[in-house]
Design a protein around this motif. Structure first.
Motif, PDB file in Angstrom:
ATOM      1  N   GLY A   1      62.097  50.681  55.465  1.00 15.67           N
ATOM      2  CA  GLY A   1      61.605  49.405  55.951  1.00 15.67           C
ATOM      3  C   GLY A   1      62.717  48.383  56.118  1.00 15.67           C
ATOM      4  O   GLY A   1      62.706  47.591  57.064  1.00 15.67           O
ATOM      5  N   MET A   2      63.696  48.397  55.218  1.00 17.90           N
ATOM      6  CA  MET A   2      64.832  47.482  55.351  1.00 17.90           C
ATOM      7  C   MET A   2      65.662  47.824  56.586  1.00 17.90           C
ATOM      8  O   MET A   2      66.189  46.932  57.255  1.00 17.90           O
ATOM      9  N   ILE A   3      65.754  49.095  56.883  1.00 20.26           N
ATOM     10  CA  ILE A   3      66.446  49.508  58.115  1.00 20.26           C
ATOM     11  C   ILE A   3      65.682  48.997  59.331  1.00 20.26           C
ATOM     12  O   ILE A   3      66.286  48.511  60.299  1.00 20.26           O
ATOM     13  N   TYR A   4      64.353  49.076  59.273  1.00 19.36           N
ATOM     14  CA  TYR A   4      63.550  48.558  60.384  1.00 19.36           C
ATOM     15  C   TYR A   4      63.758  47.059  60.566  1.00 19.36           C
ATOM     16  O   TYR A   4      63.812  46.565  61.693  1.00 19.36           O
ATOM     17  N   ILE A   5      63.860  46.323  59.463  1.00 22.92           N
ATOM     18  CA  ILE A   5      64.067  44.881  59.570  1.00 22.92           C
ATOM     19  C   ILE A   5      65.411  44.587  60.234  1.00 22.92           C
ATOM     20  O   ILE A   5      65.535  43.645  61.027  1.00 22.92           O
ATOM     21  N   ASP A   6      66.435  45.389  59.912  1.00 21.38           N
ATOM     22  CA  ASP A   6      67.739  45.194  60.549  1.00 21.38           C
ATOM     23  C   ASP A   6      67.701  45.550  62.032  1.00 21.38           C
ATOM     24  O   ASP A   6      68.301  44.870  62.860  1.00 21.38           O
ATOM     25  N   GLU A   7      67.015  46.647  62.339  1.00 24.41           N
ATOM     26  CA  GLU A   7      66.963  47.112  63.732  1.00 24.41           C
ATOM     27  C   GLU A   7      66.069  46.242  64.611  1.00 24.41           C
ATOM     28  O   GLU A   7      66.369  46.023  65.778  1.00 24.41           O
ATOM     29  N   TYR A   8      64.960  45.802  64.057  1.00 21.49           N
ATOM     30  CA  TYR A   8      63.979  45.019  64.815  1.00 21.49           C
ATOM     31  C   TYR A   8      63.744  43.683  64.111  1.00 21.49           C
ATOM     32  O   TYR A   8      62.777  43.527  63.360  1.00 21.49           O
ATOM     33  N   PRO A   9      64.610  42.705  64.334  1.00 21.65           N
ATOM     34  CA  PRO A   9      64.425  41.416  63.657  1.00 21.65           C
ATOM     35  C   PRO A   9      63.154  40.721  64.138  1.00 21.65           C
ATOM     36  O   PRO A   9      62.704  40.909  65.261  1.00 21.65           O
ATOM     37  N   GLY A  10      62.583  39.973  63.236  1.00 22.14           N
ATOM     38  CA  GLY A  10      61.378  39.226  63.598  1.00 22.14           C
ATOM     39  C   GLY A  10      60.118  39.895  63.075  1.00 22.14           C
ATOM     40  O   GLY A  10      60.130  40.656  62.107  1.00 22.14           O
ATOM     41  N   VAL A  11      59.033  39.618  63.764  1.00 23.71           N
ATOM     42  CA  VAL A  11      57.723  40.090  63.326  1.00 23.71           C
ATOM     43  C   VAL A  11      57.616  41.616  63.409  1.00 23.71           C
ATOM     44  O   VAL A  11      57.010  42.251  62.540  1.00 23.71           O
ATOM     45  N   GLY A  12      58.223  42.218  64.436  1.00 22.29           N
ATOM     46  CA  GLY A  12      58.132  43.672  64.599  1.00 22.29           C
ATOM     47  C   GLY A  12      58.705  44.430  63.406  1.00 22.29           C
ATOM     48  O   GLY A  12      58.098  45.368  62.901  1.00 22.29           O
ATOM     49  N   GLY A  13      59.857  44.006  62.931  1.00 20.69           N
ATOM     50  CA  GLY A  13      60.472  44.653  61.776  1.00 20.69           C
ATOM     51  C   GLY A  13      59.658  44.464  60.512  1.00 20.69           C
ATOM     52  O   GLY A  13      59.522  45.383  59.699  1.00 20.69           O
TER      53      GLY A  13
END
Length: 82
Positions: free
Chosen positions: A32-44
Motif C-alpha cells: 500500500g505504501m508503494i501504491y501511495i508513492d506510485e499514485y499520489p492523491g486519492v487513488g493511492g
C-alpha cells in the motif's frame, strides 16, 4: 512422508493464524505504501485501503475456518464409540 510435510502447511491454532495474518498485514501495508508513492492523491489512498481491507477479510476467513474445523473434529470425536 508427504503427509508429514503437508501437515507443516496446515494452520492448526489461533496463534499460527495470528502469525500468518500479521505477515499478510505487513506485506499489504508495504504494498500500500508503494501504491501511495506510485499514485499520489486519492487513488493511492484507496489502493492502500483496499490492501489493508483484504487482510481483514482474509483474517476473518481464517478464523472462521479454524472454528469450523474445530467443531467438525469435536463432532467426529463425539460420534466415535468409546
Amino acid at each position: 512422508m508427504l503427509k508429514k510435510i503437508g501437515r507443516l502447511f496446515v494452520i492448526k491454532t489461533k496463534f499460527e493464524a495470528c502469525l500468518i495474518i500479521y505477515a499478510l498485514g505487513v506485506g499489504a501495508i508495504a504494498r500500500g505504501m508503494i501504491y501511495i508513492d506510485e499514485y499520489p492523491g486519492v487513488g493511492g489512498k484507496l489502493l492502500l485501503l483496499a490492501c489493508s481491507g483484504s487482510v481483514f477479510l482474509a483474517g476473518a476467513k481464517i478464523f472462521d475456518c479454524l472454528r469450523y474445523e474445530k467443531a467438525e473434529r469435536e463432532a467426529a470425536a463425539a460420534q466415535q464409540p468409546a
